[in-house]
Design an enzyme around this catalytic site. Structure first.
Site, PDB file in Angstrom:
ATOM      1  N   SER A 402      45.821  17.442 -22.604  1.00 23.67           N
ATOM      2  CA  SER A 402      46.938  16.615 -22.796  1.00 23.67           C
ATOM      3  C   SER A 402      46.863  15.323 -23.737  1.00 23.67           C
ATOM      4  CB  SER A 402      47.694  15.965 -21.472  1.00 23.67           C
ATOM      5  OG  SER A 402      48.115  17.125 -20.516  1.00 23.67           O
ATOM      6  N   HIS A 423      47.943  23.297 -25.925  1.00 22.46           N
ATOM      7  CA  HIS A 423      48.647  22.475 -25.048  1.00 22.46           C
ATOM      8  C   HIS A 423      49.860  23.200 -24.641  1.00 22.46           C
ATOM      9  CE1 HIS A 423      50.844  18.492 -24.040  1.00 22.46           C
ATOM     10  NE2 HIS A 423      49.945  19.015 -22.925  1.00 22.46           N
ATOM     11  N   GLU A 435      51.690  23.675 -28.302  1.00 28.84           N
ATOM     12  CA  GLU A 435      51.073  22.730 -29.212  1.00 28.84           C
ATOM     13  C   GLU A 435      49.907  23.433 -29.447  1.00 28.84           C
ATOM     14  OE1 GLU A 435      53.127  18.400 -29.064  1.00 28.84           O
ATOM     15  OE2 GLU A 435      51.510  18.836 -27.670  1.00 28.84           O
ATOM     16  N   ASN A 473      53.628  14.204 -26.401  1.00 28.16           N
ATOM     17  CA  ASN A 473      53.356  13.176 -25.520  1.00 28.16           C
ATOM     18  C   ASN A 473      53.388  11.807 -26.345  1.00 28.16           C
ATOM     19  OD1 ASN A 473      53.455  14.581 -23.197  1.00 28.16           O
ATOM     20  ND2 ASN A 473      51.019  15.121 -23.273  1.00 28.16           N
TER      21      ASN A 473
HETATM   22  P1  NAI Z   1      45.399  20.883 -11.316  1.00 31.70           P
HETATM   23  O1  NAI Z   1      44.421  19.941 -10.675  1.00 31.70           O
HETATM   24  O2  NAI Z   1      46.447  21.655 -10.750  1.00 31.70           O
HETATM   25  O3  NAI Z   1      44.324  22.314 -11.759  1.00 31.70           O
HETATM   26  C1  NAI Z   1      42.899  22.049 -12.038  1.00 31.70           C
HETATM   27  C2  NAI Z   1      42.167  23.134 -11.639  1.00 31.70           C
HETATM   28  O4  NAI Z   1      40.739  22.950 -12.316  1.00 31.70           O
HETATM   29  C3  NAI Z   1      41.732  22.903 -10.094  1.00 31.70           C
HETATM   30  O5  NAI Z   1      42.390  24.233  -9.409  1.00 31.70           O
HETATM   31  C4  NAI Z   1      40.476  22.912 -10.078  1.00 31.70           C
HETATM   32  O6  NAI Z   1      39.638  23.346  -8.970  1.00 31.70           O
HETATM   33  C5  NAI Z   1      39.828  23.487 -11.376  1.00 31.70           C
HETATM   34  N1  NAI Z   1      38.567  22.861 -11.761  1.00 31.70           N
HETATM   35  C6  NAI Z   1      38.047  21.558 -11.772  1.00 31.70           C
HETATM   36  N2  NAI Z   1      36.892  21.592 -12.263  1.00 31.70           N
HETATM   37  C7  NAI Z   1      36.750  22.821 -12.589  1.00 31.70           C
HETATM   38  C8  NAI Z   1      35.338  23.188 -13.006  1.00 31.70           C
HETATM   39  N3  NAI Z   1      34.411  22.501 -13.286  1.00 31.70           N
HETATM   40  N4  NAI Z   1      35.227  24.793 -13.200  1.00 31.70           N
HETATM   41  C9  NAI Z   1      36.391  25.374 -12.779  1.00 31.70           C
HETATM   42  N5  NAI Z   1      37.330  24.823 -12.427  1.00 31.70           N
HETATM   43  C10 NAI Z   1      37.506  23.599 -12.328  1.00 31.70           C
HETATM   44  O7  NAI Z   1      45.631  20.494 -12.838  1.00 31.70           O
HETATM   45  P2  NAI Z   1      46.611  20.925 -13.839  1.00 31.70           P
HETATM   46  O8  NAI Z   1      47.888  20.269 -13.629  1.00 31.70           O
HETATM   47  O9  NAI Z   1      46.705  22.271 -13.810  1.00 31.70           O
HETATM   48  O10 NAI Z   1      46.088  20.246 -15.448  1.00 31.70           O
HETATM   49  C11 NAI Z   1      44.973  21.047 -16.015  1.00 31.70           C
HETATM   50  C12 NAI Z   1      44.694  20.548 -17.298  1.00 31.70           C
HETATM   51  O11 NAI Z   1      46.037  20.805 -17.961  1.00 31.70           O
HETATM   52  C13 NAI Z   1      44.620  19.078 -17.664  1.00 31.70           C
HETATM   53  O12 NAI Z   1      43.740  19.048 -18.680  1.00 31.70           O
HETATM   54  C14 NAI Z   1      45.952  18.629 -17.589  1.00 31.70           C
HETATM   55  O13 NAI Z   1      46.047  17.375 -18.590  1.00 31.70           O
HETATM   56  C15 NAI Z   1      46.604  19.549 -18.690  1.00 31.70           C
HETATM   57  N6  NAI Z   1      48.102  19.766 -18.701  1.00 31.70           N
HETATM   58  C16 NAI Z   1      48.772  19.591 -17.475  1.00 31.70           C
HETATM   59  C17 NAI Z   1      50.179  19.430 -17.437  1.00 31.70           C
HETATM   60  C18 NAI Z   1      51.178  19.432 -16.194  1.00 31.70           C
HETATM   61  O14 NAI Z   1      52.325  19.129 -16.391  1.00 31.70           O
HETATM   62  N7  NAI Z   1      50.274  19.408 -15.205  1.00 31.70           N
HETATM   63  C19 NAI Z   1      50.924  19.906 -18.694  1.00 31.70           C
HETATM   64  C20 NAI Z   1      50.066  20.266 -19.845  1.00 31.70           C
HETATM   65  C21 NAI Z   1      48.839  20.118 -19.877  1.00 31.70           C
END
Ligand code: NAI
Length: 680
Positions: A402, A423, A435, A473
């Site tokens: 993000s 994104h 994006e 953002n």
């Molecule tokens: P989340 O915490 O729900 O999911 C992250 C997942 O990645 C977890 O299941 C975790 O076990 C896994 N993970 C962590 N380290 C890992 C590794 N080394 N290898 C494999 N898997 C690994 O997070 P979320 O919300 O899905 O966000 C993920 C990304 O997306 C972030 O960069 C966030 O900034 C971005 N993002 C999030 C949005 C949102 O609204 N939640 C919107 C747009 C982008």
């Protein structure tokens, strides 16, 4: 070149519309149709006509550029009156799309035949107008009111088979459209005018329910209200009168500010998906996608890819997290089936293309790798080193970050030219915005792949430069910051939220913050604390809420309190105490802020930031910013986006108010030069 070509096929006059690419109902098409109908009437050897589209479609809509200008004669109703007035029957032969004026044209004919796969609809309401050539009068005479309300008020597109079930088309054929249409024309005994039929009776309660649902879904916008009125006219007025009323309302809405804004969004979305000349390239093909991280975003992206027919490898760091992700995808499809939105076998087929794994060598199969792990640079760098070790040569490598620096992430690999940002927005399988972030070294064909992949997922990809917060953002942060200033100045969170909802935002900023969780922003603020300029106007209200464990909806309290998931109407004494202390600390005497002032300050903050990022080249066109804010951040579509909004304002007052905003916002507020953005 003439846009309508006629040819006698025995005793049937074939009338072919040829106005590529979509056979839009232009002046030339209308005049050509009118002449053709006159020819059909005049030639005694002809007994019927067939109207058909050349190329890939019937008439897929009107020329929207004409909508902003005076209409030239003949107008579409004149053409349709000529068809109905002609003593010889006319068949509409449909393929591709029959939308808007195209469907209205077909409904004025005496019979309709469609090639399987044709889509039909009246999308006018989505452009702030209503159908203007009998759509609201003829449609319900066949479909009944309830279905007509649903179709017209939402702009829904239906398939040829559904259209046959609704008696909108008489026949659906798999091949040989023209020959079948000519045969049908020969079979017709005489005229069959829908305008002479009456609207089938339906239960008043069902109609009332459909109207209420349409008003809710359409947010009570003028075009929705007018469409419902026009549909009511179909049953209560003689056809000619209903038609005249419909036309009058169409003309009036056509010139409205709202229709202007919606046309702007339409064109802005069409432009957004086009890459600039310097990066136009042939995309690399994508069949298999590997997604790393099966959290909120990873699973949402996986579903979007599965729904688009792609194969997906879903990778996680351990079995437990993988199982949670797999379950989330399974639950989603189960829900779709239970809701009757998807056939069980289709759901099974999509899930069969999903391969959950913790084995990173599986990455080698992917054409595109999307990383969606925690928003932590160290974690992402580590993951990209692993990706680099396993992904095949030529694979496209994307991060869903993000805020983090795409170039820093790219440098963790030996192939920065293959790396870009993709994104997505949450929920990733629903939100259309994507994006596509261009790193310093991203190769043109990698960007082209990102854009093509977005379209493959039926999303709206928008190109952005690699700068903090990209487009969305970045603008949203400026807006939220300004809203925080207003708390210190004297407004309560509910004042701000209500004012901005009053402007048309789907939700106010503090309700949004509670919904996403305040801890995300808190973490980022802490990370930035060391580099923050101490002279900057910094509002610490959110930090204090988090310190009290009020992280938003998920903890039962944030800016608001929540009981059984319902937001309290006003903020509580704790929050007000924190806000009052913040005002006092800044030496501000609190004063009430009127909704108009709140709206203007919030919008000006967006406009200023939009101008800054346009000047920095983060956005390649001003209209892209409008697309991002409308599609991703709940900016009201009918206001056209912040740039469009700014262009409608009095320039001198806008500049003046912006100066004042800069003064209120204090140190760190960069005042933009609006000229390049407002005078493109
Ligand atoms: P989340 O915490 O729900 O999911 C992250 C997942 O990645 C977890 O299941 C975790 O076990 C896994 N993970 C962590 N380290 C890992 C590794 N080394 N290898 C494999 N898997 C690994 O997070 P979320 O919300 O899905 O966000 C993920 C990304 O997306 C972030 O960069 C966030 O900034 C971005 N993002 C999030 C949005 C949102 O609204 N939640 C919107 C747009 C982008």
């Amino acid at each position: 070149m003439t846009q309508v070509h006629t040819e006698a096929i025995g005793d049937v006059l074939l009338i072919e519309i040829n106005n590529p690419p979509i056979n839009a109902g232009s002046l030339g098409v209308r005049q050509g149709l009118k002449d053709a109908i006159a020819q059909l009437a005049a030639e005694p050897t002809l007994r019927a006509g067939v109207i058909i589209g050349a190329g890939s479609t019937f008439v897929a809509g009107s020329d929207l550029r004409e909508f902003g200008q005076p209409l030239h004669e003949p107008q579409l109703p004149d053409v349709l009156a000529a068809i109905e007035g002609c003593a010889k029957p006319v068949v509409a032969a449909l393929h591709g799309a029959a939308l808007g004026g195209g469907l209205e044209l077909a409904l004025a004919c005496d019979a309709r035949i469609a090639l399987a796969g044709t889509v039909l609809g009246l999308p006018e309401v989505t452009l702030g107008i209503i159908p203007g050539a009998g759509g609201t009068q003829r449609l319900p005479r066949r479909t009944g009111w309830v279905r007509a309300i649903q179709m017209v008020c939402s702009g829904e597109r239906i398939t040829a088979d559904t259209a046959r079930d609704l008696r909108l088309v008489d026949e659906v054929v798999a091949t040989e459209l023209q020959a079948n249409a000519v045969a049908l024309a020969r079979q017709l005994a005489g005229k069959c005018r829908i305008s002479e039929e009456s609207v089938p009776a339906e239960e008043a309660a069902a109609i009332e329910q459909a109207e209420q649902a349409a008003l809710r879904a359409g947010k009570g916008r003028p075009a929705v209200v007018a469409a419902i009125e026009a549909l009511r006219d179909a049953a209560r007025l003689p056809f000619a009168e209903g038609l005249a009323r419909e036309r009058a309302v169409f003309q009036q809405l056509r010139g409205s500010a709202e229709a202007h804004a919606l046309r702007h969004q339409f064109f802005a979305e069409r432009d957004a998906v086009r890459l600039p000349a310097d990066v136009q390239a042939t995309p690399r093909g994508v069949q298999t996608v590997a997604i790393i991280g099966a959290g909120t975003m990873g699973t949402g992206i996986a579903i979007a890819a599965l729904d688009a027919g792609l194969s997906v490898v879903l990778l996680e760091q351990d079995e437990a997290a993988l199982e949670r992700g797999r379950q989330r995808v399974a639950d989603y499809y189960q829900g779709r089936v239970a809701a009757g939105k998807l056939q069980a076998n289709a759901a099974a087929a999509r899930q069969a293309r999903l391969q959950p794994s913790t084995d990173w060598t599986q990455l080698a199969r992917a054409d595109l790798v999307i990383e969606a792990v925690f928003e932590d640079l160290a974690v992402k760098l580590d993951v990209f080193r692993t990706i680099d070790a396993h992904a095949r040569v030529g694979a496209v490598l994307a991060t869903n970050t993000s805020y983090l620096d795409v170039d820093a992430i790219a440098r963790a690999t030996a192939r920065p030219q293959d790396v870009l940002g993709l994104h997505f927005f949450s929920p990733a399988n629903v939100m259309k915005l994507l994006e596509v972030v261009r790193g310093a070294q991203t190769a043109p064909d990698v960007l082209a792949t990102g854009m093509a992949f977005g379209k493959q997922l039926r999303k709206l990809p928008v190109l952005c430069g690699n700068a903090f917060g990209f487009i969305g953002n970045r603008v949203y942060n400026a807006y939220r910051k300004q809203c925080e200033f207003m708390l210190e100045d004297g407004a309560w969170p509910e004042d701000v939220d209500q004012a901005l909802q009053g402007f048309g935002f789907a939700m106010g900023p503090f309700s949004v913050a509670d919904l996403s969780g305040l801890d995300i922003a808190w973490r980022m603020r802490k990370a930035q604390a060391a580099t923050r300029d101490p002279r900057e106007r910094y509002v610490a209200i959110l930090d204090h809420l988090c310190e009290l464990g009020r992280l938003g909806r998920k903890t039962g309290a944030g800016y608001y309190t929540y009981a059984d998931g319902r937001q309290g109407k006003t903020t509580d004494a704790t929050v007000r105490g924190i806000i009052e202390a913040a005002s006092a600390q800044r030496g501000l005497i609190r004063r009430p802020l009127e909704p108009a002032e709140i709206q203007r300050r919030a919008l000006l903050a967006m406009v200023n930031e939009a101008a800054l990022l346009l000047a920095e080249g983060v956005a390649q066109r001003a209209s892209d910013i409008d697309v991002v804010l409308v599609q991703g951040y709940g900016f009201p579509r009918w206001e056209g986006g912040p740039v469009f909004w700014a262009r409608q304002q009095d320039r001198a007052r806008l500049e003046q108010d912006l100066q004042r905003l800069a003064a209120t916002s204090g140190h760190g507020f960069r005042l933009a030069d609006l000229t390049p953005m407002l005078n493109p």
